[in-house]
Design a protein around this motif. Structure first.
Motif, PDB file in Angstrom:
ATOM      1  N   UNK A 178       0.869  -1.287   0.216  1.00 23.92           N
ATOM      2  CA  UNK A 178       0.041  -0.052   0.094  1.00 23.92           C
ATOM      3  C   UNK A 178       0.774   1.370   0.095  1.00 23.92           C
ATOM      4  N   UNK A 179       0.524   2.173  -0.813  1.00 19.54           N
ATOM      5  CA  UNK A 179       1.323   3.225  -1.091  1.00 19.54           C
ATOM      6  C   UNK A 179       1.198   4.082   0.303  1.00 19.54           C
ATOM      7  N   UNK A 180       2.491   4.582   0.676  1.00 23.27           N
ATOM      8  CA  UNK A 180       2.509   5.507   1.902  1.00 23.27           C
ATOM      9  C   UNK A 180       2.568   7.025   1.221  1.00 23.27           C
ATOM     10  N   UNK A 181       3.691   7.222   0.506  1.00 25.91           N
ATOM     11  CA  UNK A 181       3.652   8.340  -0.028  1.00 25.91           C
ATOM     12  C   UNK A 181       4.345   8.272  -1.483  1.00 25.91           C
ATOM     13  N   UNK A 182       4.212   9.186  -2.477  1.00 22.12           N
ATOM     14  CA  UNK A 182       4.698   8.962  -3.875  1.00 22.12           C
ATOM     15  C   UNK A 182       5.058  10.515  -4.207  1.00 22.12           C
ATOM     16  N   UNK A 188      -0.926   8.485   2.037  1.00 23.53           N
ATOM     17  CA  UNK A 188      -1.687   7.514   2.840  1.00 23.53           C
ATOM     18  C   UNK A 188      -2.243   8.523   3.920  1.00 23.53           C
ATOM     19  N   UNK A 189      -3.555   8.617   4.306  1.00 23.68           N
ATOM     20  CA  UNK A 189      -4.407   9.367   5.366  1.00 23.68           C
ATOM     21  C   UNK A 189      -3.711   9.218   6.709  1.00 23.68           C
ATOM     22  N   UNK A 190      -3.163   7.928   6.867  1.00 19.83           N
ATOM     23  CA  UNK A 190      -2.903   7.624   8.291  1.00 19.83           C
ATOM     24  C   UNK A 190      -1.173   8.391   8.465  1.00 19.83           C
ATOM     25  N   UNK A 191      -0.615   8.654   7.420  1.00 24.63           N
ATOM     26  CA  UNK A 191       0.625   9.155   7.405  1.00 24.63           C
ATOM     27  C   UNK A 191       0.592  10.567   7.064  1.00 24.63           C
ATOM     28  N   UNK A 192      -0.418  11.299   6.924  1.00 27.11           N
ATOM     29  CA  UNK A 192      -0.654  12.822   6.590  1.00 27.11           C
ATOM     30  C   UNK A 192       0.386  13.577   7.512  1.00 27.11           C
ATOM     31  N   UNK A 193       0.970  14.425   7.100  1.00 28.79           N
ATOM     32  CA  UNK A 193       2.001  15.279   7.721  1.00 28.79           C
ATOM     33  C   UNK A 193       3.082  14.555   8.839  1.00 28.79           C
TER      34      UNK A 193
END
Length: 625
Positions: A178-182, A188-193
């Motif tokens: 699942x993509x975390x960031x690209x 990914x909303x759970x990793x925002x910020x």
């Protein structure tokens, strides 16, 4: 039977946990598998929770068999005879790490090992060692052992071949990644910020920054170029997050701050004061990067000028950033960044909520140069015992002025506790005073709320020579003299433009006294001329001419003695007026002949009139002197 099933499941979960694909609460972590070349060497890193017990406890490396785990080497000094000269163990208790190095690898070294702490063989994780006869070692998963609320920096390099390919970080699950960031800004909303992707100068190379890490962030990740499962290359990342029980509350990062419109917030950032940290800065997170707002070298983003400042405190390893005049667009995530150790990066979320600032005052003031000024800032009762201050904003700092402190520019900070008003008083504002001024509070050394006001100086002049002579203009208005008359006075020498203020005031006083006297003197001279005119009508031309000569000489001598030349302007007026009277007496028609007795009587009257004139002249001269 049930007990056997339970034991089997427990062993299965432990084995699956040790491979890093699933969350594990084990305080030890290491690579799932390591590979070395035949006759070559291999190094295994074993991470542990750096508690007081673990730092001083025994570390060991043992090889598993069907019956037991035979110790190869331990930190107590034990070394198996088979590995003499080939195995070493090194402990780094300050970093929670010990390493195992094995030289001269043999085929018999292949197998499963345990990296553990203690003597009861209960605290460990498993590592599979493979010995390859190939010339190239396959790349292994990179291991990261990070404390909770910490941060990590990951570098991924895939070379020039993938310079233009899509860059990404994804997290492995059972069937997909699942993509975390690209690089396209997908997060990914759970990793925002909490995650950033930055490209490096070298093509195909990029960095991944992750911060505010949580226990549930532990797992297996892939950084890649291209598309997972379709094209490109990937690199395995094994991230384990452990809880730091000794982490004091005072050193915990702030996950959230709240502010109101036009108010302020402060973000406290931490770094190692003993480390090699040269750059510290705050940036605002965005999907495609992080915009730097301010750093410790005084670089400030233009749109934040006057409303952001950084206070560095190397003694306790913190720097505080204060953001002022909050707007709706300021909501978001802010990162504390340094160029030092990786775990000193943190993020703070700012939320804008409803409410009013506690510090109140004008946000902008326009004033004419040279005017007195008092900047005021009102504060509520809850700040009564706080330290209050005013400071002038600079891009490098905003150093507070203490209460009642008189600085070199004549600024005075005063606090009226009865009315709860903090004021900054100017004797007179100068062009150099233009800029931002901050009113703020501090409590126990920590910076609190602030308020910013911009001071704009209007009608600024460079020096006293260009300053308007307000006093001269007022006097001119009182006397009914406009600016053009004042210029004519300067041109004729009546007013000296270069005289000092004291000389100018003295001249005005003397002028105000002499003008009424001059008017009175003109009136008397007119009366005297009329009397003379009547007398000269009945006198012959010779007598009048000789008599005129006597009068004019005496008149001028007396005028010289009584200081008629004290004022050049008054001297010219007297001479002109007397000259006009004499010319008028000479050019009139010839008087008729009169009896001698009449001439004698007229001469006596003239002498009496002349005596009266001299007496009046002496009196006027005495009064004017």
């Amino acid at each position: 039977m049930t007990l056997l099933v339970f034991i089997f499941l427990l062993a299965f979960v432990q084995a699956r946990s040790s491979d890093g694909k699933y969350f594990t609460s084990s305080p030890l972590l290491g690579p799932r598998q390591v590979t070395g070349l035949l006759y070559g060497s291999v190094t295994v890193k074993c991470f542990y929770q750096a508690t007081k017990v673990n730092r001083h406890d025994r570390k060991y490396w043992c090889k598993e068999s069907t019956r037991q785990c035979s110790t190869i080497i331990s930190s107590n000094g034990y070394l198996s005879r088979e590995y003499e000269g080939r195995a070493t163990i090194t402990d780094f208790p300050d970093y929670g790490l010990f390493t195992i190095e094995i030289l001269g690898l043999r085929k018999s070294d292949m197998g499963t090992y345990k990296c553990g702490i203690g003597i009861n063989n209960k605290l460990f994780f498993r590592v599979k060692l493979d010995v390859s006869e190939d010339s190239v070692i396959p790349e292994e998963a990179q291991l990261f052992y990070i404390k909770q609320q910490g941060a990590v920096t990951i570098t991924c390099d895939f070379g020039n071949l993938y310079g233009t390919a899509r860059k990404y970080l994804c997290r492995m699950t059972e069937n997909q990644c699942s993509t975390v960031i690209d690089a396209s800004g997908n997060v990914n909303p759970s990793y925002k910020g909490r995650v950033l992707l930055n490209h490096n100068e070298a093509p195909g190379s990029f960095n991944i920054f992750m911060t505010q890490l949580k226990r549930q962030d532990s797992g297996l990740y892939l950084c890649g170029a291209g598309w997972y499962g379709i094209s490109g290359e990937t690199k395995e990342l094994n991230i384990h997050i452990y809880e730091e029980p000794l982490l004091s509350k005072g050193n915990a990062e702030q996950p959230l701050v709240k502010g109101v419109l036009d108010g302020s917030v402060s973000v406290e950032c931490y770094y190692d004061p003993k480390g090699n940290v040269t750059l510290k800065y705050l940036c605002k997170w965005r999907k495609n990067g992080c915009t730097q707002l301010i750093n410790n070298f005084g670089d400030v983003l233009d749109s934040y000028e006057g409303r952001i400042v950084m206070h560095d405190n190397p003694e306790n390893g913190t720097f505080t950033v204060i953001l002022n005049q909050l707007q709706e667009t300021d909501a978001g995530y802010y990162w504390c960044m340094t160029d030092g150790e990786q775990e000193k990066k943190s993020t703070t979320e700012l939320k804008i909520i409803e409410g009013q600032p506690n510090l109140k005052g004008l946000k902008e003031i326009n004033i004419v140069a040279g005017s007195p000024l008092s900047l005021t800032c009102s504060y509520p009762c809850k700040y009564y015992s706080y330290n209050k201050y005013w400071c002038k904003w600079k891009n490098t700092a905003c150093d507070p002025l203490s209460s009642y402190e008189l600085n070199q520019t004549g600024l005075v900070v005063n606090c009226d506790k009865d009315s709860r008003i903090l004021s900054l008083n100017f004797d007179h504002v100068a062009p150099s005073d233009q800029g931002w001024y901050w009113c703020g509070v501090k409590y126990e050394g920590r910076y609190g709320e602030t308020m910013a006001v911009y001071l704009r100086i209007e009608g600024a002049f460079q020096g006293s020579e260009d300053a308007p002579d307000a006093e001269s203009n007022r006097d001119a208005a009182i006397l009914g003299i406009d600016s053009r008359l004042r210029k004519s006075k300067i041109a004729t020498g009546v007013e000296n433009p270069t005289e000092s203020p004291a000389e100018h005031n003295n001249s005005k006083v003397l002028l105000s006294v002499l003008i009424p006297l001059g008017v009175m003197f003109l009136l008397l001279a007119t009366i005297f001329a009329l009397v003379k005119f009547k007398i000269f009508k009945n006198s012959d031309r010779v007598s009048v001419a000789s008599y005129r000569t006597n009068i004019s000489m005496t008149d001028f001598e007396n005028a010289s003695q009584y200081g008629a030349k004290d004022n050049a302007c008054m001297e010219e007026a007297h001479e002109t007026q007397l000259g006009e009277i004499n010319e008028y007496a000479i050019t009139t028609g010839s008087p008729k002949e009169a009896p001698k007795s009449t001439k004698r009587g007229s001469k006596e009257e003239a002498e009496m009139a002349y005596s009266t004139f001299l007496l009046n002249s002496e009196s006027i001269s005495a009064t004017s002197s």
